[in-house]
Design a protein around this motif. Sequence first.
Motif, PDB file in Angstrom:
ATOM      1  N   ALA A 262       1.727 -21.769 119.192  1.00 45.80           N
ATOM      2  CA  ALA A 262       2.176 -20.726 120.118  1.00 45.80           C
ATOM      3  C   ALA A 262       2.849 -21.329 121.347  1.00 45.80           C
ATOM      4  O   ALA A 262       3.902 -20.847 121.782  1.00 45.80           O
ATOM      5  CB  ALA A 262       0.990 -19.859 120.544  1.00 45.80           C
TER       6      ALA A 262
ATOM      7  N   ALA B 135      -0.312 -10.883 125.020  1.00 49.01           N
ATOM      8  CA  ALA B 135       0.475 -11.063 123.795  1.00 49.01           C
ATOM      9  C   ALA B 135       1.179  -9.754 123.428  1.00 49.01           C
ATOM     10  O   ALA B 135       2.351  -9.756 123.029  1.00 49.01           O
ATOM     11  CB  ALA B 135      -0.403 -11.533 122.644  1.00 49.01           C
TER      12      ALA B 135
ATOM     13  N   ARG C   6       2.578 -16.121 115.746  1.00 48.76           N
ATOM     14  CA  ARG C   6       1.796 -17.229 116.315  1.00 48.76           C
ATOM     15  C   ARG C   6       0.913 -16.751 117.461  1.00 48.76           C
ATOM     16  O   ARG C   6      -0.222 -17.194 117.601  1.00 48.76           O
ATOM     17  CB  ARG C   6       2.717 -18.346 116.798  1.00 48.76           C
ATOM     18  N   LEU C   7       1.426 -15.838 118.268  1.00 50.09           N
ATOM     19  CA  LEU C   7       0.628 -15.302 119.373  1.00 50.09           C
ATOM     20  C   LEU C   7      -0.529 -14.478 118.826  1.00 50.09           C
ATOM     21  O   LEU C   7      -1.647 -14.537 119.341  1.00 50.09           O
ATOM     22  CB  LEU C   7       1.493 -14.453 120.301  1.00 50.09           C
TER      23      LEU C   7
END
Length: 140
Positions: free
Chosen positions: A48, A114, A20-21
């Motif tokens: 996220a 991230a 998701r990041l």
Amino acid sequence: MATLVELYSEHRSARQNLARLEEVCSLLLLQEREGKDLPAWAEAVHGATTFIQKGLLPHFDLEEKVIFPLLTTEEGKKLRGELLREHAKLRGLFSRFLELMERRAPSQEVMNLALEIRRGLIPHASKEDEVLIPLVRQLH
């Protein structure tokens, strides 16, 4: 102990949800290149931030309140200290990530953060799977 099985499962899920990041980073790069907002951006950011706020942070709280107090031996206390320091560092990274999402920071800044989250979270989850969970099982 059911909680240990749950934690192990959540660690696997966390590793998968790191994507998701990465999705946020990819969409941010694409938006910067095209010079316009993409509809998928808001959805990716929501995924996220939900992963962090409703997945990772409550998971840390559970470990700290339920699992860490079980670490009563010298070895356990040392491990608890290490894991608490890692939790504090990761919480700081999560907080910065949420801030960056709020202010729509440049993609390079988001990507760097991230990557730092990934570099911290994966070994942390592995340490808990390979050291914490077996130690708690042995003690209780």
